[in-house]
Design a protein around this motif. Structure first.
Motif, mmCIF file in Angstrom:
data_model
loop_
_atom_site.group_PDB
_atom_site.id
_atom_site.type_symbol
_atom_site.label_atom_id
_atom_site.label_comp_id
_atom_site.label_asym_id
_atom_site.label_seq_id
_atom_site.Cartn_x
_atom_site.Cartn_y
_atom_site.Cartn_z
ATOM 1 N N HIS A 1 32.269 45.591 40.970
ATOM 2 C CA HIS A 1 31.215 44.650 40.579
ATOM 3 C C HIS A 1 31.817 43.392 39.942
ATOM 4 N N SER A 2 33.002 43.044 40.384
ATOM 5 C CA SER A 2 33.681 41.858 39.871
ATOM 6 C C SER A 2 33.822 40.821 40.980
ATOM 7 N N ASP A 3 33.725 39.541 40.616
ATOM 8 C CA ASP A 3 33.929 38.457 41.576
ATOM 9 C C ASP A 3 35.415 38.187 41.799
ATOM 10 N N ARG A 4 36.248 38.714 40.952
ATOM 11 C CA ARG A 4 37.693 38.477 41.057
ATOM 12 C C ARG A 4 38.301 39.369 42.140
ATOM 13 N N ALA B 1 33.675 48.855 37.549
ATOM 14 C CA ALA B 1 33.933 47.502 37.039
ATOM 15 C C ALA B 1 34.579 46.611 38.104
ATOM 16 N N LEU B 2 35.565 47.133 38.812
ATOM 17 C CA LEU B 2 36.268 46.321 39.804
ATOM 18 C C LEU B 2 35.387 46.043 41.016
ATOM 19 N N PHE C 1 39.563 45.149 31.490
ATOM 20 C CA PHE C 1 38.425 44.661 32.277
ATOM 21 C C PHE C 1 37.399 45.775 32.476
ATOM 22 N N SER C 2 37.888 46.987 32.716
ATOM 23 C CA SER C 2 36.984 48.128 32.933
ATOM 24 C C SER C 2 36.137 48.402 31.700
ATOM 25 N N ASN D 1 33.716 45.106 30.989
ATOM 26 C CA ASN D 1 32.805 44.674 32.044
ATOM 27 C C ASN D 1 31.961 45.819 32.609
ATOM 28 N N TRP E 1 40.844 41.839 43.036
ATOM 29 C CA TRP E 1 41.742 42.767 42.346
ATOM 30 C C TRP E 1 42.663 43.510 43.315
#
Length: 323
Positions: free
Chosen positions: A246-249, A243-244, A274-275, A278, A251
């Motif tokens: 493949h995140s735009d944020r 999840a992390l 989030f995990s 997402n 982290w």
């Protein structure tokens, strides 16, 4: 969902005998040690690994005395490693009960873990098989290596799925692979059959650990384990890694705080939520299902149909369990 009976059907008589034999190992003439052994016996697991030994051995004929020694040795090794893991992780709970280190202290836990490992070595020596004896010494090293590698990740700022699989293979899957390969060795399987069962065991063990990591996100009242325990201990498992990554944020701050075990409850909750929301859990489940299929396909031809089905049911039990 398969039942335990669906798995044990071909080996029920042998499994009942194993349970009796295993319980008989938890006695000591020293009263203080005997109390500790009874404490462990009351908290024993579901014998997932011994069942795998018995099913594999049965594929190649009748289960004999050495097979019981092997099953006992590997379950004892698992038990001893869990006691040591709880000390390293400072865990206070195991299988819904207080861990040894929480019920007593770290000194008792380390020494009791050593005592259980020594009993595992004694049981393995009774197989009188050099391959088995060499394998358990190698297993001790691999389990320790996996734990040390995982501890080293606390110094990493990046998340890695490849490293995750290296760790779960060394910490968990290798024990499953040892169960299947050595059971095949002791019952006279060919080299190709031994390798096929080793592959099955390795994949089954990876499935088992991925499922454990998924369950870490579930309600603790269902699983009997502390919810979110992995993140609290600085560990990023497959759902969070996927999840992390493949995140735009960004982290990085959360990762650093969690890895240093200085994260706030809010930071841990944000990563966990989030995990789940997402795709982390879905990805882990799809990965686990792929490994399950590969494990079924790895089984050699010629296995009695009843046992082939039991081994398929065993995998289904691993991926569908709720605790």
């Amino acid at each position: 969902m398969v039942s335990r009976t669906d798995i044990l059907d071909p080996i029920q008589e042998e499994f009942d005998l194993f349970e009796q034999r295993y319980a008989s190992l938890f006695h000591c003439s020293d009263a203080a040690v005997d109390i500790l052994l009874k404490f462990l016996l009351r908290r024993r697991g579901k014998f997932v690994r011994p069942i795998l030994v018995l099913l594999t051995a049965k594929c190649f004929g009748e289960i004999n005395e050495k097979t019981y020694n092997l099953a006992s040795a590997l379950e004892l090794m698992h038990q001893g490693s869990l006691i040591h893991d709880d000390v390293v992780d400072e865990s206070c709970e195991r299988r819904g009960h207080r861990s040894v280190n929480a019920a007593y202290d770290n000194r008792v836990a380390v020494l009791l873990g050593d005592f259980i490992v020594s009993k595992a070595l004694q049981e393995m020596s009774k197989t009188d098989n050099r391959s088995c004896i060499d394998a358990i010494f190698s297993l001790i090293g691999t389990l320790s290596e996996g734990e040390l590698t995982q501890l080293d990740t606390l110094n990493h700022s990046q998340l890695s799925e490849d490293l995750y699989f290296q760790i779960i293979t060394k910490k968990t899957a290798i024990l499953f692979a040892t169960c299947t390969s050595l059971a095949a060795v002791l019952n006279g399987a060919s080299d190709s059959e031994i390798e096929a069962f080793r592959t099955y065991g390795l994949l089954a063990g990876q499935c088992f650990q991925i499922k454990d990591d998924i369950l870490d996100y579930m309600d603790s009242s269902i699983t009997g384990k502390p919810q979110g325990n992995d993140l609290q201990q600085g560990k990023f498992t497959l759902p969070a890694i996927y999840a992390l990554q493949h995140s735009d944020r960004d982290w990085s701050g959360h990762i650093k705080a969690i890895r240093s075990m200085e994260a706030t409850p809010q930071q841990i909750l944000e990563v966990a939520d989030f995990s789940v929301s997402n795709g982390g859990i879905s990805y882990a489940e799809s990965k686990m299902e792929s490994l399950r299929r590969q494990a079924v396909e790895s089984l050699p031809a010629g296995i009695p149909p009843r046992l082939h089905q039991a081994l398929e049911n065993y995998l289904e039990m691993i991926v569908s369990r709720q605790k």
